[in-house]
Design a protein around this motif. Structure first.
Motif, PDB file in Angstrom:
ATOM      1  N   UNK A 125      -0.808  16.068  35.739  1.00 28.25           N
ATOM      2  CA  UNK A 125      -1.763  15.730  36.790  1.00 28.25           C
ATOM      3  C   UNK A 125      -3.149  15.590  36.161  1.00 28.25           C
ATOM      4  N   UNK A 126      -3.732  14.428  36.339  1.00 26.91           N
ATOM      5  CA  UNK A 126      -5.071  14.165  35.819  1.00 26.91           C
ATOM      6  C   UNK A 126      -6.068  14.335  36.957  1.00 26.91           C
ATOM      7  N   UNK A 127      -6.835  15.437  36.906  1.00 21.62           N
ATOM      8  CA  UNK A 127      -7.819  15.726  37.948  1.00 21.62           C
ATOM      9  C   UNK A 127      -9.227  15.853  37.389  1.00 21.62           C
ATOM     10  N   UNK A 128      -9.319  16.016  36.080  1.00 19.22           N
ATOM     11  CA  UNK A 128     -10.617  16.152  35.421  1.00 19.22           C
ATOM     12  C   UNK A 128     -10.454  15.626  34.005  1.00 19.22           C
ATOM     13  N   UNK A 129     -11.540  15.538  33.285  1.00 17.23           N
ATOM     14  CA  UNK A 129     -11.439  15.114  31.893  1.00 17.23           C
ATOM     15  C   UNK A 129     -10.492  16.064  31.162  1.00 17.23           C
ATOM     16  N   UNK A 130      -9.526  15.488  30.450  1.00 14.37           N
ATOM     17  CA  UNK A 130      -8.432  16.273  29.873  1.00 14.37           C
ATOM     18  C   UNK A 130      -8.165  15.834  28.438  1.00 14.37           C
ATOM     19  N   UNK A 131      -7.793  16.784  27.588  1.00 18.81           N
ATOM     20  CA  UNK A 131      -7.355  16.505  26.234  1.00 18.81           C
ATOM     21  C   UNK A 131      -5.894  16.917  26.114  1.00 18.81           C
ATOM     22  N   UNK A 132      -5.053  16.007  25.629  1.00 16.72           N
ATOM     23  CA  UNK A 132      -3.640  16.335  25.396  1.00 16.72           C
ATOM     24  C   UNK A 132      -3.322  16.070  23.931  1.00 16.72           C
ATOM     25  N   UNK A 133      -2.595  16.994  23.317  1.00 22.24           N
ATOM     26  CA  UNK A 133      -2.171  16.852  21.913  1.00 22.24           C
ATOM     27  C   UNK A 133      -0.713  16.444  21.914  1.00 22.24           C
ATOM     28  N   UNK A 134      -0.396  15.420  21.122  1.00 23.39           N
ATOM     29  CA  UNK A 134       0.980  14.931  20.999  1.00 23.39           C
ATOM     30  C   UNK A 134       1.329  14.902  19.526  1.00 23.39           C
ATOM     31  N   UNK A 135       2.471  15.471  19.178  1.00 22.84           N
ATOM     32  CA  UNK A 135       2.968  15.456  17.812  1.00 22.84           C
ATOM     33  C   UNK A 135       4.055  14.391  17.699  1.00 22.84           C
ATOM     34  N   UNK A 136       3.812  13.390  16.851  1.00 22.95           N
ATOM     35  CA  UNK A 136       4.837  12.353  16.636  1.00 22.95           C
ATOM     36  C   UNK A 136       6.051  12.959  15.959  1.00 22.95           C
ATOM     37  N   UNK A 137       7.205  12.496  16.374  1.00 22.77           N
ATOM     38  CA  UNK A 137       8.461  12.966  15.754  1.00 22.77           C
ATOM     39  C   UNK A 137       9.338  11.785  15.481  1.00 22.77           C
TER      40      UNK A 137
END
Length: 137
Positions: A125-137
């Motif tokens: 859910x995007x409700x505010x400025x958000x940082x998401x970390x994704x690790x490529x596999x």
């Protein structure tokens, strides 16, 4: 005169949507080869997940960690999928049984069993400025 008022209201509504849009910043880690492009696709429903993206973007791979600001998404529920296109053919290459030969990742670092993860596992859910970390596999 009515037309001008209606057009003005529509313009203000459009401006309000832009002003209320949040910034999602995706930090992509696990890039082994600094080459090619990273494709990111956003989805807003289970029916369209991995079939028809709501929107997407393409970023040049310039380092082993990329920070991608994604602006203009209004508040809501989304999922995203991304992959590194190392050979520049514009698609995720796969081997036998559809197993990806290029690195990929999903929102929430979701993982699937015998295939991609479900929309529910990737949903955020995007409700505010958000940082998401994704690790490529």
């Amino acid at each position: 005169m009515r037309t001008i008022i209606v057009l003005s209201l529509l313009a203000l509504l459009g401006l309000a949507q832009v002003l209320s849009a949040q910034t999602l910043t995706i930090e992509v880690r696990g890039i082994e080869k600094v080459k090619g492009q990273l494709y990111v696709a956003f989805y807003s429903s289970e029916d369209t997940f991995l079939k028809k993206p709501l929107t997407g973007l393409r970023v040049e791979v310039t380092d082993t960690v990329l920070t991608i600001p994604c602006q203009g998404l209004p508040e809501g529920e989304y999922a995203f999928a991304l992959f590194q296109d190392e050979n520049g053919n514009g698609r995720l290459d796969t081997a036998a049984f559809g197993i990806p030969t290029e690195k990929s990742g999903f929102s929430n670092n979701a993982e699937g069993i015998m295939g991609p993860p479900s929309y529910d596992k990737c949903l955020f859910c995007l409700q505010k400025n958000t940082v998401m970390v994704v690790n490529l596999k």
